[in-house]
Structures are given as structure tokens and as C-alpha cells.
Enzyme design. Sequence first.
Site, PDB file in Angstrom:
ATOM      1  N   ALA A 212       0.876  -1.175   0.000  1.00 11.93           N
ATOM      2  CA  ALA A 212       0.000   0.000   0.000  1.00 11.93           C
ATOM      3  C   ALA A 212       0.908   1.217   0.000  1.00 11.93           C
ATOM      4  O   ALA A 212       2.072   1.116   0.408  1.00 11.93           O
ATOM      5  CB  ALA A 212      -0.900   0.025   1.246  1.00 11.93           C
ATOM      6  N   ASP A 214       2.629   4.228   1.492  1.00  7.99           N
ATOM      7  CA  ASP A 214       2.951   4.462   2.896  1.00  7.99           C
ATOM      8  C   ASP A 214       2.182   5.679   3.425  1.00  7.99           C
ATOM      9  O   ASP A 214       1.842   6.587   2.678  1.00  7.99           O
ATOM     10  CB  ASP A 214       4.454   4.710   3.063  1.00  7.99           C
ATOM     11  CG  ASP A 214       5.286   3.478   2.713  1.00  7.99           C
ATOM     12  OD1 ASP A 214       4.687   2.391   2.578  1.00  7.99           O
ATOM     13  OD2 ASP A 214       6.509   3.622   2.578  1.00  7.99           O
ATOM     14  N   ASP A 225       3.134   9.606  -1.487  1.00  6.17           N
ATOM     15  CA  ASP A 225       4.248   8.678  -1.283  1.00  6.17           C
ATOM     16  C   ASP A 225       5.072   8.559  -2.557  1.00  6.17           C
ATOM     17  O   ASP A 225       6.295   8.622  -2.544  1.00  6.17           O
ATOM     18  CB  ASP A 225       3.684   7.307  -0.872  1.00  6.17           C
ATOM     19  CG  ASP A 225       4.767   6.293  -0.518  1.00  6.17           C
ATOM     20  OD1 ASP A 225       5.946   6.666  -0.470  1.00  6.17           O
ATOM     21  OD2 ASP A 225       4.408   5.128  -0.275  1.00  6.17           O
ATOM     22  N   LEU A 232      10.571   3.306  -2.488  1.00  7.01           N
ATOM     23  CA  LEU A 232      10.843   2.392  -1.373  1.00  7.01           C
ATOM     24  C   LEU A 232       9.613   2.182  -0.503  1.00  7.01           C
ATOM     25  O   LEU A 232       8.871   3.136  -0.225  1.00  7.01           O
ATOM     26  CB  LEU A 232      11.987   2.929  -0.504  1.00  7.01           C
ATOM     27  CG  LEU A 232      13.402   2.473  -0.890  1.00  7.01           C
ATOM     28  CD1 LEU A 232      13.749   2.954  -2.296  1.00  7.01           C
ATOM     29  CD2 LEU A 232      14.417   2.983   0.118  1.00  7.01           C
ATOM     30  N   ASP A 262      16.553  14.181   1.717  1.00 10.06           N
ATOM     31  CA  ASP A 262      15.868  14.589   0.500  1.00 10.06           C
ATOM     32  C   ASP A 262      14.402  14.152   0.516  1.00 10.06           C
ATOM     33  O   ASP A 262      14.076  13.052   0.958  1.00 10.06           O
ATOM     34  CB  ASP A 262      16.583  13.944  -0.698  1.00 10.06           C
ATOM     35  CG  ASP A 262      16.014  14.394  -2.024  1.00 10.06           C
ATOM     36  OD1 ASP A 262      16.067  15.602  -2.293  1.00 10.06           O
ATOM     37  OD2 ASP A 262      15.509  13.542  -2.777  1.00 10.06           O
ATOM     38  N   GLU A 292      14.435  18.254   3.782  1.00  7.17           N
ATOM     39  CA  GLU A 292      13.810  19.020   2.713  1.00  7.17           C
ATOM     40  C   GLU A 292      12.362  18.583   2.576  1.00  7.17           C
ATOM     41  O   GLU A 292      12.073  17.498   2.063  1.00  7.17           O
ATOM     42  CB  GLU A 292      14.545  18.791   1.390  1.00  7.17           C
ATOM     43  CG  GLU A 292      13.908  19.547   0.238  1.00  7.17           C
ATOM     44  CD  GLU A 292      13.930  18.767  -1.064  1.00  7.17           C
ATOM     45  OE1 GLU A 292      14.050  19.410  -2.104  1.00  7.17           O
ATOM     46  OE2 GLU A 292      13.819  17.523  -1.048  1.00  7.17           O
TER      47      GLU A 292
HETATM   48 CA   LIG Z   1       7.875   7.415  -1.163  1.00 10.42          CA
HETATM   49 CA   LIG Z   2       4.060   0.585   1.519  1.00 11.18          CA
END
Ligand SMILES: [Ca+2]
Ligand SMILES: [Ca+2]
Length: 615
Positions: A212, A214, A225, A232, A262, A292
Amino acid sequence: MRNRFNPRQGTVLPAFALLLLVLGGGAASAQNGVMMQYFHWYNTQGDNLWLKVADQADELAAAGITALWLPPAYKGTNGTDVGYGPYDLYDLGEFNQKGTVRTKYGTRAQYLAAIQAAHDNGLMVFGDLVFNHKAGADAVEWVTAVRVDNNNRNLETGSDLSIQAWTAFDFPGRGNTYSPFKWRWYHFDGVDWAQNLQESGKIYKFRGTGKAWDTPVDTEFGNYDYLMYADLDMQHADVVAELKTWGVWYANTTGVDGFRMDAVKHIKYDFWNGWLDHVRTTTGKPLPSIAEHWTYDVVRLKAFLDATGNRMSLFDAPLHLNFFNASRGGGNYDMRTLMNNTLMQQRPAQAVTLVENHDTQPLQALESPVMDWFKPLAYAFILLREEGSPSVFYPDYYGATYTDRGINVTINSQKVILDKLLDARRRFAYGPQYNYLDHQNIIGWTRLGNAQHPRAMAVILSDGAGGAKWMEVGKANARFFDHTGNSAAVVTTDGAGWGEFPVGGGSVSVWVQEEILPNQVSVAFTCNNGITVTGQDVYVVGSVSALGSWNTASAIKLSPTNYPTWTGTVPNLPSSTTIEWKCLKKQGTTVVWQPGANNAVTTPSSGSTTSSGSF
Ligand SMILES: [Ca+2]
Ligand SMILES: [Ca+2]
């Protein structure tokens, strides 16, 4: 105490701020810190940035820089990757991967030598962490996925698909050196390219156990996300563990003193809590960190700071926007609002203030360059006020020329004025700050100094016509000179420590108190019977330069402390010297002298004395 990023003076700091300050000897003895973002988007391989860091470290330290933010040091998609397309976090320019051993900035050996040179000169180094995505996979894998709506990533569109995703990272050039970890599709949440479908502009969310987007992340597009490349999955325990392992390896291998993170608005916010706590605890280093989170909405920035338990500072994006707008206002920007809705205003201990960065520079994604004429004003604002930890952008210091998409860009070096402002920050930006942010064109503030840095400073800037401000600097009868050289005038404060400080149109002046040398003494002058008319004041003038060398235009104004008795102290007179002087009444250029012979005072070898005259 040169190796301190942001030791502010005279402020009670909350505990989290101490992570940023890394104080050893206590705030009162420390120098004001300044970070430099030591790269921009269009550095070239030929710049050999790691070699330049090593070469310039001593000059940067001498100029007042105390920390460097260096770009991502690991292997990206190719030898010219800026660093934000990370392929192998363990390859710091050591292995032949993606067609190159070195990165855009140099080799691993050069990187480590650059950090060592920085440390040798008392500079902290911030390493850049790009954890949101990985790029340049070695092979595709078949993955079950579903398209999502670009503007609402929570909305799945169509049925499940089998896609070929670039998600297999085997690092054949490195093998198992430093880490045996290999990345597979299940370490990611999605991609924007399916090799078998060849569609542009799509986002594919992976199917699978626990897959899913995040959360919590930024809520733009429903769930932000996904940004780019292979995203990732911070809900996967192996990903979290591997990033912790790498973080400790990176900190210990390189000796970096802190991190710049970042794209954190695209990363599960609470991921950072466990990651930072682990790396800090395991390495035993405070590792101050700057994230950031690029949004101009200060409410979202504060929400991120809260969600991450104030473990990090944030770049003050809204302040950049204010500078951009002020520079484009044609003199019509309301300068009273320059700090409105910024972290500098609302979370000053966690605000990393900036004028430009590699995303806002011309031709980049968030292009919004502050116009040249305003940059000295903006840098004075971040370097000479007490709020925030300032950052200087590489091309603003060194200048830059580049071409992209057929467009030629020149960023002019501001080094001449920046060196003066950095010097003023290091020597004079201490102690209580009195604000005069009270006019739509001309604003100012003063710094009263502290025990270690006793000289006062008055800063004034205008986005419109020139003018002056009546400001308190806490130093009576003191002379001030413009550290920028923009004005050749001399400002002398009155007996109560106030002065009329001028500024030119669209300009900045930094008025710095004249230095009192060890062989100088003070004399408290009294002029009795100084009966004056409205608009007329009493002055002293005399035979030495600090008393105007008999030039009535440079006479020192006294205060009617017990009218008609006028008094004032002149602090910078030569010791063990007989000085002749006189009282005078002055209105404009019209002068009425004290009658009779000159007064005389012989100064002591140190300390102070008094001398009186009378009309
Ligand atoms: Ca992401
Ligand atoms: Ca996830």
C-alpha cells in the site's frame, strides 16, 4: 569554537535544538554558524567538486562558513547524475557500475579526503540522504500492479496488470562488498514505467502482501508517497533494517557530522524517528539533521516537525517564496511581512534559512530565482538576524553559467557582498535584537552585542526609496560605519544609545560600531549653561579625530540630561594625551561657539575621566 553550525547567543534553547548546536563549551563562547550548500544542479564532472572542497576549505572557514552540505555521494544512474537518482548507496565512487567508477563529483577517496580537509579547517559536513527511491535497476521483474489516478493516488483505475518493473538491484560491480543486500520488487511500493507496456505518464502501485502507499506522507494528490523511480516501501521491515545498517556504515565510513534528508514529504514521516534514533545511538554522534520538505505552507512544515518529534530542522521554503515575491515586487512589496508565515518566524530554532537552492535555480523544477538586486537584502536578513540557521547557495557565492534546453543562464556571484555579510555575522550578529520591521519599504533591526562580541550593529534595508531609521543600539555616543561600504557616512549615536541610520534605495547598509582599541579611553564631557532654542543642540568638537578634528560637521552631540547642562561620553579617545576641545550649539550648519579659550583635558593611561566647559 569554529566547528559549530548554529550557536545562537542569548537565547534559551529547547533540548532538541542542542542536537543542532552540538555545543561543547557553551553558547556564550561560540561563533555564529553558517552552512553553505556546496553544489548546484549544473555543476559538471569537470568541476571535480570533492577536490574543490579540499582546496577551498581553508578559505571558506576564513570567510565565516562553518558547515558544508555536500551533494549525494553515491553512485547514481550514470556518471553525471546530480545524485538524486541513487543506484547504489554503498558505492561512493569506488566500483565500476553504471558505466563509471567516479560519481559526478569524484571518487570515494576524494570524497573522504574532502571531508577530512573540511574537518581539518573546523567545518562540519552534512551528507545528503536520498531514501525515497532507487534508480537504474540492473534488471526487470514481473510484478502484479494496478494503475492509480495521477491526481488521486488512492484511486485505483482499471484491473490488475502484470508489468515488467525495473526493481532488481544486484550491484554486479560491487558484489557483496560492505553489504550482501539485494533489492527486489517487494522492497518497493510502485514505479512509473512498465517495460512491457511502454506507457508514459502512468503510476503503477504494486499488489502483494502488505503493499500500500505508505502513510503518513504529504496528502497532495491524496497520498504523495510516490514521487519517481522505484519507490521504497518503508512498511517493509527489511527495507527499514537495511537503511539503518547503511546509515551507520555511511556515518562511520565518511565521518559526516550530520544529514540533509531529501524529499521527506514523500517518505513515511515516522520512518525517520526510528532511523535517526538508531543511527545516533549506534554511532554515538549527535548527527544534526536538516530535512527538505518543500512546501510553502508553514502549517504542513510544522506538522512534519511535530510528527518527527522535532528530531530535525527544515529548510524554510516559505521564506524563499517571500524573498522571491519581494524581489519581483518592483519596490511595492510590504517589507513588514517578509518573515510572515515562515519557519523563521514560527519555529526559529528549527528553521534552516535560505535564499536559493538547486531546485529553485533557473531551469529547475521549482524555478523561482530571487532577483539579483534583492539577494544582498535577503542574505542580510538570514545572516544578521537571530532567528534561524542560515545557508548560502554555492552559485550565489561563486557564480555559475550553464546551458539547458538551449537556454543560457548566468547566476552572478554575490561574493563581494556575501563576504562582508559573513564577516558581519561572525563578528557582530550577537546579543539582544531590537526590531524595526515597521515600514512597508524600509525595515531594520539592531544587535546589541554580548560579552565576547561587544560591538553593536544596526542593519537597515529598503526595497523602495532610500531613507533612514531611528534605532537603538545600546551604545551611547558611539560612531558607526557601514560594513558593506554602500554608504560612506558616519553615524554617531546620542547619549541614550540611539542613532539615525541611513540606507540607499533598493539597498542594504550594515552599520557596525567603531572598534575601541586597548589604548583608547573614554571621557565624559559636560557643557554647562547650554541654553538652546528649538531645533538647536549642544555638541563637543576637539583636536582629535574622535572629536571631529575641529570639523563642526563631525562634532559629537550631547544630551540635555539636566538642562541646561548637557552631557555625553566619547569612548574612543587616545590615552595619555592632552586634548583641546570646545562646546558648541548647532542647528543645521549654523554654529554658536562656547566663548573664551579652548578647554583641555589630559586623558589617563586607561579607563575614563571627565571634563567640563561652559557657555
Ligand atoms: Ca515514497
Ligand atoms: Ca508501503
